[in-house]
Write an enzyme that holds these catalytic residues in place. Sequence first.
Site, short mmCIF file in Angstrom:
data_model
loop_
_atom_site.label_atom_id
_atom_site.label_comp_id
_atom_site.label_asym_id
_atom_site.label_seq_id
_atom_site.Cartn_x
_atom_site.Cartn_y
_atom_site.Cartn_z
N LYS A 127 0.84 -1.20 0.00
CA LYS A 127 0.00 0.00 0.00
C LYS A 127 0.88 1.25 0.00
O LYS A 127 1.53 1.57 0.99
CB LYS A 127 -0.93 0.05 1.22
N GLU A 158 11.10 15.94 14.60
CA GLU A 158 11.33 15.88 13.16
C GLU A 158 10.42 16.91 12.47
O GLU A 158 9.22 16.90 12.70
CB GLU A 158 10.97 14.47 12.68
N CYS A 203 13.94 10.78 6.11
CA CYS A 203 13.95 10.33 7.51
C CYS A 203 15.32 10.48 8.14
O CYS A 203 15.44 10.76 9.33
CB CYS A 203 13.46 8.89 7.60
N GLU A 260 10.49 1.41 10.07
CA GLU A 260 11.51 2.42 9.79
C GLU A 260 10.83 3.76 9.99
O GLU A 260 9.96 4.14 9.21
CB GLU A 260 12.01 2.24 8.34
P1 TAP Z 1 2.26 8.30 8.04
O1 TAP Z 1 0.89 8.76 8.41
O2 TAP Z 1 3.02 7.54 9.03
O3 TAP Z 1 2.11 7.50 6.66
C1 TAP Z 1 2.95 6.46 6.22
C2 TAP Z 1 2.12 5.37 5.57
O4 TAP Z 1 1.27 4.77 6.54
C3 TAP Z 1 1.18 5.87 4.48
O5 TAP Z 1 1.07 4.90 3.48
C4 TAP Z 1 -0.12 6.02 5.23
O6 TAP Z 1 -1.24 6.02 4.37
C5 TAP Z 1 -0.07 4.81 6.11
N1 TAP Z 1 -0.94 4.84 7.27
C6 TAP Z 1 -1.41 5.91 7.93
N2 TAP Z 1 -2.22 5.51 8.95
C7 TAP Z 1 -2.24 4.16 8.93
C8 TAP Z 1 -2.87 3.17 9.71
N3 TAP Z 1 -3.66 3.47 10.73
N4 TAP Z 1 -2.69 1.87 9.40
C9 TAP Z 1 -1.88 1.53 8.37
N5 TAP Z 1 -1.27 2.43 7.58
C10 TAP Z 1 -1.43 3.73 7.86
O7 TAP Z 1 3.11 9.53 7.61
P2 TAP Z 1 2.55 10.83 6.90
O8 TAP Z 1 1.23 11.28 7.42
O9 TAP Z 1 2.61 10.58 5.47
O10 TAP Z 1 3.62 11.86 7.36
C11 TAP Z 1 3.56 12.37 8.69
C12 TAP Z 1 4.92 12.55 9.25
O11 TAP Z 1 5.59 11.28 9.26
C13 TAP Z 1 5.84 13.42 8.43
O12 TAP Z 1 5.68 14.76 8.69
C14 TAP Z 1 7.17 12.90 8.83
O13 TAP Z 1 7.60 13.48 10.02
C15 TAP Z 1 6.94 11.44 9.07
N6 TAP Z 1 7.36 10.64 7.91
C16 TAP Z 1 8.45 9.90 8.08
C17 TAP Z 1 8.89 9.13 7.03
C18 TAP Z 1 10.08 8.31 7.22
S1 TAP Z 1 10.85 7.78 5.92
N7 TAP Z 1 10.49 7.95 8.40
C19 TAP Z 1 8.24 9.15 5.82
C20 TAP Z 1 7.10 9.91 5.67
C21 TAP Z 1 6.67 10.65 6.76
P3 TAP Z 1 -1.82 7.40 3.76
O14 TAP Z 1 -0.72 8.36 3.68
O15 TAP Z 1 -2.30 6.97 2.44
O16 TAP Z 1 -2.91 7.82 4.66
#
Ligand code: TAP
Length: 496
Positions: free
Chosen positions: A177, A384, A285, A251
């Site tokens: 996903k 972060e 990250c 991660e």
């Molecule tokens: P997350 O909400 O953690 O999203 C990452 C993945 O998890 C997406 O595919 C998301 O889907 C999915 N997801 C969200 N809620 C879930 C649940 N309850 N069950 C299963 N999967 C779920 O991150 P974000 O909202 O995109 O970003 C928020 C913050 O996370 C950023 O500001 C940043 O600080 C951090 N972030 C960290 C990383 C790394 S590489 N460590 C990468 C991205 C973001 P949807 O997005 O489709 O809802």
Amino acid sequence: MRSELYIGGRWISPIKGGTFDVVNPATEDVIHKLPAATAEDVDAAVAAARRAFDKDGWPKLSGAQRAAYLRAIADGIRVRQQEIARLEVIDNGKPLPEAAWDIANAAGCFDYFAGLAEQRDNDRGEPIKLSDARFTSRAVKEPIGVAGAIIPWNYPLLMAAWKVAPALVAGCTVVLKPAELTSLTALELAIADEAKLPPGVLNVVTGSGSVAGQAIVDHKGVDKLAFTGSGPVGSKIMTAAARDIKRVSLELGGKSPFVVFDDADIDEAVEWIMFGIFWNQGQVCSATSRVLVQDGIYGELLRRLVEETRKITIGNGLEDGILLGPLVSKRQHEQVLGAIEAARAAGATVACGGRRPDGFERGYFLEPTVLTDVPLGSDAWREEIFGPVLCIRPFSDENEAIELANESRFGLAAAVMSKDDVRAERVAAAFRAGIVWINCSQPTFTEAPWGGYKESGIGRELGYWGLENYLETKQITKFVTEEPWGWYMKPSEAAQ
Ligand code: TAP
């Protein structure tokens, strides 16, 4: 652009038929619609993955057979590298050369794991020396089963490759996903179709985390969850996995330090510092977002850093010469601007950047930002930000630098720069982080382990360590003597 889910080797519409918008972050235009999978679609995807694993023999193929599929996927990606890179730009916002680099690396990741698959054919298990010579034993590695891979939006295709390639090599089947914000290139992974990957081995479901993601996490047919993203969602996933003892690798984020000693070359340091925070708009990250500079060169380094940061060309990632594209979404843009405002309110000084650049009324653009005087207790120093925002402060000696560097609930990465190799090695050893760079920041290799200490995650991706994420360990012990076993103990032996 694909518009359907890829399940069981077929392109299909979601059972309930909903869609979500795909927005180009550089223009804010809706450029496409994608299917919003629900629990029913996830159920179909897991069923397909289970069939491929339990009945259709994917785990029973030799490593060389699996490697051939992976190499075909790598070739398929390479053939369409420019086209896929452009999709990444209009979906994620990153500059085209960065996107092209990501796509080449995604192909390289499939090639690398194909190599590991071939090597595994010679692996008959690790012999175990037992204390009882009547038995022989060995440890063999077997696939965990169906893996649910949930990935973020910062490196869309590359993050998919980091999970799908090792999982397939291990003999697992996958339900992937992608993030709702950036699903276009993950669907292109169905190049697997052209590579004749057997149906159900790889399934891609698009949709929201709270619905499609949660359905994968909760599904009884999923044996392993591999997640990259935020700490709060990682924690939720681990909690849910505990219910049926699913295997989990996470991660998560970081607030990684970069320690620069005063014997470092200032120009070189500035270049690595900028690469460490402005690449991919800081949405990395492992970004080295907290820079600590020894006081002998702090003033001059800061001056040079601000000078160079102001030269960064901002714009639509499809245009030539752009170094910084827009942030991925309106929400991310608001959050990063909010974090800068909060830092200012806490007493930080904005040395440069900190706002939407002039002439960019549309698109989620933000100037690359350097913050000084950031209080150690503030969110800007501790949390972060996930944007092009650097916090920089001076330190006086090695002990202070190590203490400041390690004072974090995260432990993903850390970097040190010094001409004194003994000192650099000493500091590298003292860092409490899973990835440590000496005299550089961010170079990432498919062959080397990737993952964090503390709240930055559990498990390692990439290299052999990444493959282990998808493997169980089985001991096979054999009774190898002609002597009778004599399970009953004679009274005289029992007494010993
Ligand atoms: P997350 O909400 O953690 O999203 C990452 C993945 O998890 C997406 O595919 C998301 O889907 C999915 N997801 C969200 N809620 C879930 C649940 N309850 N069950 C299963 N999967 C779920 O991150 P974000 O909202 O995109 O970003 C928020 C913050 O996370 C950023 O500001 C940043 O600080 C951090 N972030 C960290 C990383 C790394 S590489 N460590 C990468 C991205 C973001 P949807 O997005 O489709 O809802």
